[in-house]
Write a protein that holds these residues in place. Structure first.
Motif, PDB file in Angstrom:
ATOM      1  N   ALA A 193     -10.772  48.373 -54.639  1.00  0.00           N
ATOM      2  CA  ALA A 193     -10.480  46.815 -54.738  1.00  0.00           C
ATOM      3  C   ALA A 193      -9.110  46.457 -55.513  1.00  0.00           C
ATOM      4  CB  ALA A 193     -11.668  46.135 -55.693  1.00  0.00           C
ATOM      5  N   ARG A 194      -9.086  47.428 -56.578  1.00  0.00           N
ATOM      6  CA  ARG A 194      -7.964  46.974 -57.348  1.00  0.00           C
ATOM      7  C   ARG A 194      -6.338  47.492 -56.656  1.00  0.00           C
ATOM      8  NH1 ARG A 194      -9.490  50.038 -62.041  1.00  0.00           N
ATOM      9  NH2 ARG A 194     -10.745  48.083 -62.352  1.00  0.00           N
ATOM     10  N   ARG A 195      -6.428  48.345 -55.796  1.00  0.00           N
ATOM     11  CA  ARG A 195      -5.117  48.694 -55.035  1.00  0.00           C
ATOM     12  C   ARG A 195      -4.866  47.587 -54.238  1.00  0.00           C
ATOM     13  NH1 ARG A 195      -1.361  49.091 -54.867  1.00  0.00           N
ATOM     14  NH2 ARG A 195       0.452  50.390 -53.639  1.00  0.00           N
ATOM     15  N   GLU A 196      -5.697  46.848 -53.543  1.00  0.00           N
ATOM     16  CA  GLU A 196      -5.442  45.641 -52.778  1.00  0.00           C
ATOM     17  C   GLU A 196      -5.090  44.462 -53.489  1.00  0.00           C
ATOM     18  OE1 GLU A 196      -6.289  44.754 -49.124  1.00  0.00           O
ATOM     19  OE2 GLU A 196      -6.024  47.170 -49.353  1.00  0.00           O
ATOM     20  N   HIS A 197      -5.712  44.386 -54.923  1.00  0.00           N
ATOM     21  CA  HIS A 197      -5.487  43.185 -55.795  1.00  0.00           C
ATOM     22  C   HIS A 197      -4.021  43.454 -56.161  1.00  0.00           C
ATOM     23  CE1 HIS A 197      -7.047  41.101 -59.540  1.00  0.00           C
ATOM     24  NE2 HIS A 197      -6.475  40.337 -58.720  1.00  0.00           N
ATOM     25  N   ILE A 198      -3.707  44.453 -56.502  1.00  0.00           N
ATOM     26  CA  ILE A 198      -2.296  44.824 -57.314  1.00  0.00           C
ATOM     27  C   ILE A 198      -1.150  44.382 -56.195  1.00  0.00           C
ATOM     28  CG2 ILE A 198      -0.766  46.660 -58.033  1.00  0.00           C
ATOM     29  CD1 ILE A 198      -3.256  47.999 -59.423  1.00  0.00           C
ATOM     30  N   ASP A 199      -1.447  44.717 -55.026  1.00  0.00           N
ATOM     31  CA  ASP A 199      -0.737  44.742 -53.913  1.00  0.00           C
ATOM     32  C   ASP A 199      -0.363  43.376 -53.564  1.00  0.00           C
ATOM     33  OD1 ASP A 199       1.515  46.296 -52.490  1.00  0.00           O
ATOM     34  OD2 ASP A 199       0.160  45.364 -50.736  1.00  0.00           O
ATOM     35  N   LYS A 200      -1.541  42.854 -53.309  1.00  0.00           N
ATOM     36  CA  LYS A 200      -1.628  41.255 -52.696  1.00  0.00           C
ATOM     37  C   LYS A 200      -1.509  40.061 -53.573  1.00  0.00           C
ATOM     38  CE  LYS A 200      -3.792  42.781 -48.535  1.00  0.00           C
ATOM     39  NZ  LYS A 200      -4.874  43.176 -47.907  1.00  0.00           N
ATOM     40  N   VAL A 201      -1.836  40.375 -54.886  1.00  0.00           N
ATOM     41  CA  VAL A 201      -2.013  39.271 -55.728  1.00  0.00           C
ATOM     42  C   VAL A 201      -1.098  39.564 -56.988  1.00  0.00           C
ATOM     43  CG1 VAL A 201      -3.641  37.677 -57.152  1.00  0.00           C
ATOM     44  CG2 VAL A 201      -4.523  38.562 -54.868  1.00  0.00           C
ATOM     45  N   ILE A 202      -1.341  40.707 -57.776  1.00  0.00           N
ATOM     46  CA  ILE A 202      -0.835  40.766 -59.151  1.00  0.00           C
ATOM     47  C   ILE A 202       0.826  40.729 -59.013  1.00  0.00           C
ATOM     48  CG2 ILE A 202      -0.926  42.163 -61.321  1.00  0.00           C
ATOM     49  CD1 ILE A 202      -3.674  42.617 -60.664  1.00  0.00           C
ATOM     50  N   THR A 203       1.389  41.896 -58.299  1.00  0.00           N
ATOM     51  CA  THR A 203       2.762  42.065 -58.326  1.00  0.00           C
ATOM     52  C   THR A 203       3.145  40.794 -57.470  1.00  0.00           C
ATOM     53  OG1 THR A 203       2.067  44.442 -57.770  1.00  0.00           O
ATOM     54  CG2 THR A 203       4.281  43.645 -57.211  1.00  0.00           C
ATOM     55  N   PRO A 204       2.888  40.297 -56.439  1.00  0.00           N
ATOM     56  CA  PRO A 204       3.655  39.151 -55.985  1.00  0.00           C
ATOM     57  C   PRO A 204       3.494  37.834 -57.181  1.00  0.00           C
ATOM     58  CG  PRO A 204       2.025  39.912 -54.361  1.00  0.00           C
ATOM     59  CD  PRO A 204       1.928  40.559 -55.639  1.00  0.00           C
ATOM     60  N   ALA A 205       2.841  37.481 -57.838  1.00  0.00           N
ATOM     61  CA  ALA A 205       2.799  36.347 -58.883  1.00  0.00           C
ATOM     62  C   ALA A 205       3.762  36.962 -60.062  1.00  0.00           C
ATOM     63  CB  ALA A 205       1.259  36.422 -59.434  1.00  0.00           C
ATOM     64  N   LEU A 206       3.666  38.238 -60.271  1.00  0.00           N
ATOM     65  CA  LEU A 206       4.527  38.930 -61.297  1.00  0.00           C
ATOM     66  C   LEU A 206       5.999  38.676 -60.739  1.00  0.00           C
ATOM     67  CD1 LEU A 206       2.630  41.773 -62.882  1.00  0.00           C
ATOM     68  CD2 LEU A 206       3.003  39.405 -63.743  1.00  0.00           C
ATOM     69  N   ALA A 207       6.200  39.109 -59.586  1.00  0.00           N
ATOM     70  CA  ALA A 207       7.620  38.818 -58.772  1.00  0.00           C
ATOM     71  C   ALA A 207       8.037  37.246 -59.035  1.00  0.00           C
ATOM     72  CB  ALA A 207       7.608  39.412 -57.452  1.00  0.00           C
ATOM     73  N   ARG A 208       7.079  36.381 -58.724  1.00  0.00           N
ATOM     74  CA  ARG A 208       7.532  35.014 -58.910  1.00  0.00           C
ATOM     75  C   ARG A 208       7.973  34.446 -60.333  1.00  0.00           C
ATOM     76  NH1 ARG A 208       3.016  34.607 -55.338  1.00  0.00           N
ATOM     77  NH2 ARG A 208       1.579  33.969 -56.906  1.00  0.00           N
ATOM     78  N   GLY A 209       7.523  35.398 -61.317  1.00  0.00           N
ATOM     79  CA  GLY A 209       7.883  35.057 -62.642  1.00  0.00           C
ATOM     80  C   GLY A 209       6.582  34.379 -63.362  1.00  0.00           C
ATOM     81  N   GLU A 210       5.421  34.642 -62.737  1.00  0.00           N
ATOM     82  CA  GLU A 210       4.245  33.948 -63.435  1.00  0.00           C
ATOM     83  C   GLU A 210       3.654  34.435 -64.641  1.00  0.00           C
ATOM     84  OE1 GLU A 210       1.682  32.649 -60.175  1.00  0.00           O
ATOM     85  OE2 GLU A 210       3.331  31.547 -59.122  1.00  0.00           O
ATOM     86  N   VAL A 211       2.533  34.029 -65.176  1.00  0.00           N
ATOM     87  CA  VAL A 211       1.896  34.884 -66.210  1.00  0.00           C
ATOM     88  C   VAL A 211       0.350  34.942 -65.256  1.00  0.00           C
ATOM     89  CG1 VAL A 211       0.474  34.590 -68.423  1.00  0.00           C
ATOM     90  CG2 VAL A 211       2.626  33.685 -68.248  1.00  0.00           C
ATOM     91  N   VAL A 212       0.131  36.201 -65.352  1.00  0.00           N
ATOM     92  CA  VAL A 212      -1.099  36.495 -64.468  1.00  0.00           C
ATOM     93  C   VAL A 212      -2.245  36.800 -65.624  1.00  0.00           C
ATOM     94  CG1 VAL A 212      -2.393  38.352 -62.985  1.00  0.00           C
ATOM     95  CG2 VAL A 212      -0.024  37.450 -62.729  1.00  0.00           C
ATOM     96  N   LEU A 213      -3.368  35.813 -65.495  1.00  0.00           N
ATOM     97  CA  LEU A 213      -4.399  36.148 -66.291  1.00  0.00           C
ATOM     98  C   LEU A 213      -5.774  36.861 -65.507  1.00  0.00           C
ATOM     99  CD1 LEU A 213      -4.573  32.717 -68.026  1.00  0.00           C
ATOM    100  CD2 LEU A 213      -3.493  34.667 -68.732  1.00  0.00           C
ATOM    101  N   CYS A 214      -5.883  37.896 -65.838  1.00  0.00           N
ATOM    102  CA  CYS A 214      -6.982  38.617 -64.962  1.00  0.00           C
ATOM    103  C   CYS A 214      -8.258  38.964 -65.857  1.00  0.00           C
ATOM    104  CB  CYS A 214      -6.217  39.855 -64.593  1.00  0.00           C
ATOM    105  SG  CYS A 214      -7.165  41.043 -63.412  1.00  0.00           S
ATOM    106  N   ASP A 215      -9.390  38.531 -65.424  1.00  0.00           N
ATOM    107  CA  ASP A 215     -10.674  38.785 -65.944  1.00  0.00           C
ATOM    108  C   ASP A 215     -11.019  40.313 -65.550  1.00  0.00           C
ATOM    109  OD1 ASP A 215     -13.175  38.651 -67.047  1.00  0.00           O
ATOM    110  OD2 ASP A 215     -13.400  36.495 -66.432  1.00  0.00           O
ATOM    111  N   ARG A 216     -10.925  41.249 -66.660  1.00  0.00           N
ATOM    112  CA  ARG A 216     -11.096  42.726 -66.450  1.00  0.00           C
ATOM    113  C   ARG A 216     -10.102  43.175 -65.622  1.00  0.00           C
ATOM    114  NH1 ARG A 216     -15.836  43.720 -68.784  1.00  0.00           N
ATOM    115  NH2 ARG A 216     -17.467  42.380 -68.684  1.00  0.00           N
TER     116      ARG A 216
END
Ligand code: TYD
Length: 206
Positions: free
Chosen positions: A73-96
């Motif tokens: 699940a984490r691999r999908e999450h990093i690729d599809k949600v976390i990395t793109p949001a960080l690339a947009r310069g956002e703050v990512v708040l992740c519950d666990r």
């Protein structure tokens, strides 16, 4: 565009991390900062389906299987949600995030920490949270907060001994990585916690 900032929230069940995450989100949004809020296991459509299996499956699941599904699940999450949001310069708040796998599957259920760390390297590459807020609470206090058995998931029904091991593993990881992981005493008034969070986040991500 900045490089973004990746903040994870951790703690044993009942420690109050989700409430604090919502408070941090408000703090950042009120300052005009773009925020992505997400959670693990979950965060993508496949991840949410895996979450349902992991938290509510009636069948017994091997701890190793749990760990592998968490990392899938984490691999999908990093690729599809976390990395793109960080690339947009956002703050990512992740519950666990991965500290939960080390604490629950490793400390709680006895999966080899070395195996989990090799999955961590494989799945995350160089990605690590910029900041991890670990909300620390004695097991007996946390248990009182989650004592409605009808609303409990598979993990929340675990024994006190399990949660003692989870807490111990979180604290060991925090001692090993003090730059990244901040231990927050969650057994104090919410206003005291809020002030501490504001200070920490201002120094790291603002
Ligand atoms: P939690 O984050 O506490 O959500 P809620 O507030 O809806 O109860 O629930 C997720 C559960 O999953 C929690 O008991 C810890 C467990 N978990 C693991 O065992 N390993 C992991 O890697 C992750 C991310 C969560």
């Amino acid at each position: 565009m900045g490089k973004g900032c990746f903040i994870t929230f951790e703690g044993i069940d009942g420690a109050g991390k989700s409430t604090q995450l919502a408070w941090v989100k408000e703090l950042l949004v009120n300052r005009g900062i773009a925020v992505t809020v997400t959670r693990e296991p979950g965060g993508t459509s496949l991840g949410e389906r895996l979450r349902e299996i992991l938290l509510h499956s009636e069948d017994a699941v091997l701890p190793e299987t749990e760990a592998l599904l968490m990392f899938a699940a984490r691999r999908e999450h990093i690729d599809k949600v976390i990395t793109p949001a960080l690339a947009r310069g956002e703050v990512v708040l992740c519950d666990r995030f991965t500290d939960a796998t080390i604490a629950y599957q490793g400390g709680g259920s006895g999966v080899s920490i070395a195996k989990l760390e090799s999955l961590e390297r494989w799945v995350q590459g160089d990605l690590q949270p910029d900041l991890t807020l670990y909300f620390d609470l004695p097991v007996e206090v946390a248990k009182e907060r989650i004592n409605d058995p009808r609303r409990q998931d598979r993990f929340e029904r675990e024994t006190d001994g399990f949660f003692e091991r989870v807490r111990f593993a979180y604290l060991a990881r925090a001692r090993a990585q003090p730059q990244r992981i901040r231990v927050i005493d969650a057994n104090v008034r919410p206003a005291v916690i809020n002030k501490k969070l504001e200070d920490i986040i201002s120094s790291i991500c603002l």
